[in-house]
Design a protein around this motif. Structure first.
Motif, PDB file in Angstrom:
ATOM      1  N   SER A  32     -89.600 107.677  -3.212  1.00 49.33           N
ATOM      2  CA  SER A  32     -88.862 106.371  -3.447  1.00 49.33           C
ATOM      3  C   SER A  32     -87.504 106.773  -3.686  1.00 49.33           C
ATOM      4  O   SER A  32     -86.430 105.872  -3.077  1.00 49.33           O
ATOM      5  CB  SER A  32     -89.521 105.996  -4.597  1.00 49.33           C
ATOM      6  OG  SER A  32     -88.904 104.738  -4.954  1.00 49.33           O
ATOM      7  N   ASN A  33     -87.134 107.851  -4.383  1.00 43.98           N
ATOM      8  CA  ASN A  33     -85.686 107.999  -4.640  1.00 43.98           C
ATOM      9  C   ASN A  33     -84.968 108.295  -3.302  1.00 43.98           C
ATOM     10  O   ASN A  33     -83.618 107.872  -3.168  1.00 43.98           O
ATOM     11  CB  ASN A  33     -85.796 109.174  -5.550  1.00 43.98           C
ATOM     12  CG  ASN A  33     -85.946 109.009  -6.954  1.00 43.98           C
ATOM     13  OD1 ASN A  33     -86.162 107.802  -7.515  1.00 43.98           O
ATOM     14  ND2 ASN A  33     -86.279 109.879  -7.760  1.00 43.98           N
ATOM     15  N   PHE A  35     -85.595 107.135  -0.294  1.00 42.56           N
ATOM     16  CA  PHE A  35     -85.685 105.868   0.580  1.00 42.56           C
ATOM     17  C   PHE A  35     -84.518 105.238  -0.179  1.00 42.56           C
ATOM     18  O   PHE A  35     -83.720 104.549   0.474  1.00 42.56           O
ATOM     19  CB  PHE A  35     -87.094 105.173   0.202  1.00 42.56           C
ATOM     20  CG  PHE A  35     -87.146 104.016   1.182  1.00 42.56           C
ATOM     21  CD1 PHE A  35     -86.966 103.903   2.267  1.00 42.56           C
ATOM     22  CD2 PHE A  35     -87.539 102.780   0.395  1.00 42.56           C
ATOM     23  CE1 PHE A  35     -87.187 102.466   2.983  1.00 42.56           C
ATOM     24  CE2 PHE A  35     -87.554 101.784   1.266  1.00 42.56           C
ATOM     25  CZ  PHE A  35     -87.572 101.538   2.395  1.00 42.56           C
ATOM     26  N   ALA A  36     -84.529 104.871  -1.477  1.00 42.16           N
ATOM     27  CA  ALA A  36     -83.513 104.082  -2.283  1.00 42.16           C
ATOM     28  C   ALA A  36     -82.024 104.684  -1.761  1.00 42.16           C
ATOM     29  O   ALA A  36     -81.182 103.949  -1.694  1.00 42.16           O
ATOM     30  CB  ALA A  36     -83.576 104.317  -3.712  1.00 42.16           C
ATOM     31  N   LEU A  39     -81.492 103.331   1.344  1.00 40.85           N
ATOM     32  CA  LEU A  39     -81.119 101.882   1.382  1.00 40.85           C
ATOM     33  C   LEU A  39     -79.639 101.474   0.972  1.00 40.85           C
ATOM     34  O   LEU A  39     -79.373 100.488   1.314  1.00 40.85           O
ATOM     35  CB  LEU A  39     -82.218 101.222   0.458  1.00 40.85           C
ATOM     36  CG  LEU A  39     -83.528 100.949   1.287  1.00 40.85           C
ATOM     37  CD1 LEU A  39     -84.390 100.246  -0.104  1.00 40.85           C
ATOM     38  CD2 LEU A  39     -83.476  99.905   2.378  1.00 40.85           C
ATOM     39  N   GLU A  40     -79.485 102.453   0.138  1.00 40.98           N
ATOM     40  CA  GLU A  40     -78.017 102.009  -0.372  1.00 40.98           C
ATOM     41  C   GLU A  40     -76.898 102.102   0.761  1.00 40.98           C
ATOM     42  O   GLU A  40     -75.887 101.319   0.568  1.00 40.98           O
ATOM     43  CB  GLU A  40     -77.549 103.033  -1.481  1.00 40.98           C
ATOM     44  CG  GLU A  40     -78.352 102.712  -2.780  1.00 40.98           C
ATOM     45  CD  GLU A  40     -78.011 101.184  -3.466  1.00 40.98           C
ATOM     46  OE1 GLU A  40     -76.928 100.711  -3.256  1.00 40.98           O
ATOM     47  OE2 GLU A  40     -79.026 100.581  -3.913  1.00 40.98           O
ATOM     48  N   LYS A  67     -83.439  94.194  -1.451  1.00 37.31           N
ATOM     49  CA  LYS A  67     -83.092  95.584  -1.507  1.00 37.31           C
ATOM     50  C   LYS A  67     -83.650  96.287  -2.799  1.00 37.31           C
ATOM     51  O   LYS A  67     -84.428  97.334  -2.585  1.00 37.31           O
ATOM     52  CB  LYS A  67     -81.473  95.841  -1.687  1.00 37.31           C
ATOM     53  CG  LYS A  67     -81.372  97.324  -1.431  1.00 37.31           C
ATOM     54  CD  LYS A  67     -79.889  97.775  -1.309  1.00 37.31           C
ATOM     55  CE  LYS A  67     -79.194  97.284  -0.199  1.00 37.31           C
ATOM     56  NZ  LYS A  67     -77.947  97.839   0.176  1.00 37.31           N
ATOM     57  N   GLU A  68     -83.629  95.586  -3.977  1.00 39.16           N
ATOM     58  CA  GLU A  68     -84.396  96.095  -5.118  1.00 39.16           C
ATOM     59  C   GLU A  68     -85.822  96.354  -5.012  1.00 39.16           C
ATOM     60  O   GLU A  68     -86.602  97.110  -5.273  1.00 39.16           O
ATOM     61  CB  GLU A  68     -83.878  95.396  -6.522  1.00 39.16           C
ATOM     62  CG  GLU A  68     -82.591  95.854  -6.839  1.00 39.16           C
ATOM     63  CD  GLU A  68     -81.941  97.201  -6.986  1.00 39.16           C
ATOM     64  OE1 GLU A  68     -82.641  97.938  -7.910  1.00 39.16           O
ATOM     65  OE2 GLU A  68     -80.976  97.693  -6.303  1.00 39.16           O
ATOM     66  N   LYS A  71     -87.209  99.050  -2.769  1.00 38.18           N
ATOM     67  CA  LYS A  71     -87.042 100.266  -3.773  1.00 38.18           C
ATOM     68  C   LYS A  71     -88.263 100.467  -4.504  1.00 38.18           C
ATOM     69  O   LYS A  71     -88.782 101.401  -4.560  1.00 38.18           O
ATOM     70  CB  LYS A  71     -85.844 100.445  -4.568  1.00 38.18           C
ATOM     71  CG  LYS A  71     -84.531 100.498  -3.595  1.00 38.18           C
ATOM     72  CD  LYS A  71     -83.433 100.617  -4.740  1.00 38.18           C
ATOM     73  CE  LYS A  71     -81.987 100.264  -4.035  1.00 38.18           C
ATOM     74  NZ  LYS A  71     -80.825 100.209  -5.160  1.00 38.18           N
TER      75      LYS A  71
END
Length: 189
Positions: A32-33, A35-36, A39-40, A67-68, A71
């Motif tokens: 997840s981190n 992926f986040a 995404l940024e 976006k959030e 995440k």
């Protein structure tokens, strides 16, 4: 390891799922981190059509919120029941599954066809009564409960009941908040 732990848990029914990862759980935090971080790097625009995610079963078109929520999806549980109830309550009765397989379509059919949503009316009525008593008739959460129950009635074709609840929500909102307040205008939609 999973089998030995499963034997310790007592429940009516447990079905082992054939999945390739521990999706929608805290065990996905590293992925997840990563992926986040990816995404940024991506610019999101507001959506043209509101999106309901499995992390938050309320629609949004806001690019930041979308976006959030993306995440959150890898580590948060899927809020399937709330998503289905939101759709039914708001008159959404046509769903399209995009991607491989038909698991979600099958689950949706079970929910709609077996009338599981019918069991939600007493819960909506109880939530409304509790909110009116504890928060007051014009509190935004009480107005939301009125709106939710009205949506449920509308979805069942009980238009007279739905109209009475929406009028009640509008009257309560206008009395305390005034006709220009956001919650009052939401009751008009």
């Amino acid at each position: 390891a999973v089998n030995s732990v499963s034997k310790l848990i007592t429940c009516k029914r447990a079905i082992p799922l054939k999945v390739s990862g521990a999706f929608h759980s805290p065990l996905m935090e590293n992925a997840s981190n990563a992926f986040a971080a990816e995404l940024e790097q991506v610019t999101f625009n507001d959506a043209t059509i509101p999106v309901i995610s499995n992390a938050s079963p309320t629609p949004t078109s806001d690019s930041y919120s979308l976006k959030e929520r993306l995440k959150m999806q890898m580590t948060n549980g899927v809020r399937w029941r709330e998503t289905m109830e939101f759709m039914i309550t708001n008159g959404i009765d046509t769903l399209f599954e995009i991607g491989p397989g038909t698991v979600l379509s099958g689950l949706a059919h079970v929910y709609f066809d077996q009338g599981l949503y019918k069991k939600s009316e007493p819960l909506f009525v109880k939530a409304l009564a509790i909110r009116e008593k504890s928060l007051g008739p014009s509190h935004p959460d009480t107005l939301l409960s009125l709106d939710d129950l009205a949506g449920l009635y509308h979805g069942k074709g009980l238009f007279s009941k739905a109209e009475k609840l929406l009028k009640r929500a509008l009257d309560n909102s206008e009395k305390v908040l005034g006709p220009e307040h956001l919650d009052t205008s939401r009751c008009l939609n």
